[in-house]
Scaffold this motif. Structure first.
Motif, short mmCIF file in Angstrom:
data_model
loop_
_atom_site.label_atom_id
_atom_site.label_comp_id
_atom_site.label_asym_id
_atom_site.label_seq_id
_atom_site.Cartn_x
_atom_site.Cartn_y
_atom_site.Cartn_z
N TYR A 152 9.58 42.71 7.35
CA TYR A 152 10.94 43.08 7.75
C TYR A 152 11.77 43.46 6.53
O TYR A 152 11.97 42.64 5.63
CB TYR A 152 11.63 41.91 8.45
N SER A 153 12.31 44.69 6.52
CA SER A 153 13.16 45.09 5.39
C SER A 153 14.47 44.32 5.41
O SER A 153 15.06 44.05 4.36
CB SER A 153 13.44 46.59 5.44
N SER A 154 14.94 43.95 6.60
CA SER A 154 16.19 43.18 6.69
C SER A 154 16.03 41.81 6.04
O SER A 154 16.91 41.35 5.31
CB SER A 154 16.62 43.02 8.15
N VAL A 155 14.89 41.15 6.30
CA VAL A 155 14.64 39.84 5.68
C VAL A 155 14.51 40.00 4.16
O VAL A 155 15.04 39.18 3.39
CB VAL A 155 13.36 39.19 6.25
N ALA A 156 13.84 41.06 3.72
CA ALA A 156 13.69 41.31 2.29
C ALA A 156 15.05 41.49 1.62
O ALA A 156 15.30 40.95 0.53
CB ALA A 156 12.82 42.55 2.06
N ALA A 157 15.95 42.23 2.28
CA ALA A 157 17.29 42.44 1.74
C ALA A 157 18.07 41.14 1.68
O ALA A 157 18.72 40.83 0.67
CB ALA A 157 18.03 43.48 2.58
N ILE B 294 26.82 42.19 1.69
CA ILE B 294 25.60 42.77 2.26
C ILE B 294 24.95 41.81 3.25
O ILE B 294 24.45 42.24 4.30
CB ILE B 294 24.64 43.20 1.15
N ILE B 295 24.96 40.52 2.96
CA ILE B 295 24.39 39.56 3.91
C ILE B 295 25.21 39.53 5.20
O ILE B 295 24.64 39.51 6.30
CB ILE B 295 24.31 38.16 3.26
N ILE B 296 26.53 39.58 5.09
CA ILE B 296 27.39 39.64 6.29
C ILE B 296 27.08 40.92 7.07
O ILE B 296 27.03 40.92 8.31
CB ILE B 296 28.87 39.58 5.90
N ARG B 297 26.85 42.01 6.34
CA ARG B 297 26.53 43.30 6.98
C ARG B 297 25.23 43.22 7.77
O ARG B 297 25.02 43.99 8.71
CB ARG B 297 26.44 44.38 5.90
N HIS B 298 24.36 42.28 7.41
CA HIS B 298 23.09 42.09 8.12
C HIS B 298 23.18 41.06 9.26
O HIS B 298 22.15 40.59 9.74
CB HIS B 298 22.00 41.66 7.13
N ASN C 153 21.21 41.96 12.27
CA ASN C 153 19.77 41.80 12.03
C ASN C 153 19.36 40.33 12.14
O ASN C 153 18.30 40.02 12.70
CB ASN C 153 19.40 42.31 10.64
N ILE C 154 20.21 39.45 11.63
CA ILE C 154 19.92 38.02 11.70
C ILE C 154 19.85 37.57 13.16
O ILE C 154 18.95 36.80 13.55
CB ILE C 154 20.98 37.21 10.93
N MET C 155 20.78 38.05 13.98
CA MET C 155 20.76 37.69 15.40
C MET C 155 19.50 38.21 16.08
O MET C 155 18.87 37.50 16.88
CB MET C 155 22.00 38.26 16.10
N ARG C 156 19.09 39.45 15.76
CA ARG C 156 17.87 39.99 16.36
C ARG C 156 16.63 39.23 15.88
O ARG C 156 15.69 39.02 16.66
CB ARG C 156 17.73 41.49 16.04
N LEU C 157 16.64 38.82 14.62
CA LEU C 157 15.51 38.03 14.10
C LEU C 157 15.40 36.71 14.85
O LEU C 157 14.29 36.28 15.21
CB LEU C 157 15.70 37.77 12.60
N LEU C 158 16.52 36.07 15.10
CA LEU C 158 16.51 34.79 15.81
C LEU C 158 16.02 34.95 17.25
O LEU C 158 15.41 34.04 17.81
CB LEU C 158 17.92 34.17 15.80
N LYS C 159 16.29 36.13 17.83
CA LYS C 159 15.86 36.40 19.20
C LYS C 159 14.46 37.00 19.28
O LYS C 159 13.94 37.23 20.37
CB LYS C 159 16.84 37.37 19.88
N GLY C 160 13.87 37.30 18.10
CA GLY C 160 12.56 37.93 18.07
C GLY C 160 12.58 39.39 18.46
O GLY C 160 11.57 39.95 18.91
N GLU C 161 13.73 40.06 18.27
CA GLU C 161 13.90 41.45 18.70
C GLU C 161 14.00 42.43 17.54
O GLU C 161 14.15 43.63 17.76
CB GLU C 161 15.17 41.57 19.57
N GLU C 162 13.91 41.94 16.31
CA GLU C 162 14.05 42.82 15.14
C GLU C 162 12.76 43.62 14.93
O GLU C 162 11.67 43.04 14.83
CB GLU C 162 14.35 41.99 13.90
N PRO C 163 12.85 44.96 14.89
CA PRO C 163 11.64 45.76 14.64
C PRO C 163 11.19 45.65 13.19
O PRO C 163 12.03 45.53 12.28
CB PRO C 163 12.08 47.18 14.97
#
Length: 199
Positions: A139-144, A173-177, A180-190
């Motif tokens: 996940y690029s979002s997790v990497a960021a 930048i973390i707030i901007r994500h 993405n954090i919400m989608r990761l928690l729901k298992g919906e982040e591509p």
């Protein structure tokens, strides 16, 4: 604050407002990243919907618009703290671009670009953290997020005078994500290398 610093802050914001994703996809007659995939005008979404080459162009473009104002300010002898503020202004331009209805990307590439001219040591540590996390999770979002959680520590180790502005940038930048954090928690982040359908 001098007039020179104020002008560089404005220039940095205007440079940041030039959306690499929107400009390059328009020039290459590709799908509009604000209408497809995650609707985020950034390199990761361009990779998903338009492929590697345009994504590389977008990444380079977005890094340069952060690096160039900071490098110019550095050459002008502006103090490290205000170099950080100028870099943040470029990232704010990317996130809230005045040329694109104030709807921009996450700011990761621009932030990386702004860090490079003022510290290759902590930029290298950031890149290693980002790359290792990306390879490990996919996940690029997790990497960021992980990269910018550690960024203030790396800066404090090598250039402590920049710790405050880089911490401010990391928080932004973390707030901007947050989505993405919400989608990761729901298992919906591509994952980063998943190709979205363009239909």
């Amino acid at each position: 604050m001098s007039l020179q610093i104020i002008l560089m802050i404005i220039i940095a914001y205007l440079c940041g407002s030039l959306s690499g994703a929107m400009i390059i996809c328009h020039l290459m007659k590709l799908h509009n990243p604000s209408l497809y995939g995650s609707h985020n005008p950034g390199a990761t979404n361009v990779l998903r919907i338009n492929g590697r080459l345009p994504a590389v162009f977008v990444l380079i473009f977005d890094m340069l618009k952060g690096a160039i104002p900071v490098y110019i300010a550095y050459r002008l002898g502006i103090s490290p703290f205000f170099l950080g503020i100028i870099g943040i202004s470029a990232c704010l331009g990317h996130i809230f671009p005045c040329f694109f209805h104030f709807r921009g990307g996450k700011g990761v590439a621009t932030a990386l670009g702004m860090m490079a001219p003022i510290g290759l040591d902590f930029t290298g540590c950031f890149l290693l953290t980002w790359f290792f996390t990306l390879i490990t999770t996919g996940y690029s979002s997790v990497a960021a997020i992980v990269g910018f959680l550690f960024a203030p520590l790396y800066v404090w180790l090598f250039k402590p005078e920049l710790t405050l502005p880089v911490t401010m940038l990391s928080c932004l930048i973390i707030i901007r994500h947050s989505s993405n954090i919400m989608r990761l928690l729901k298992g919906e982040e591509p994952k980063s290398f998943y190709r979205h359908s363009k239909k």
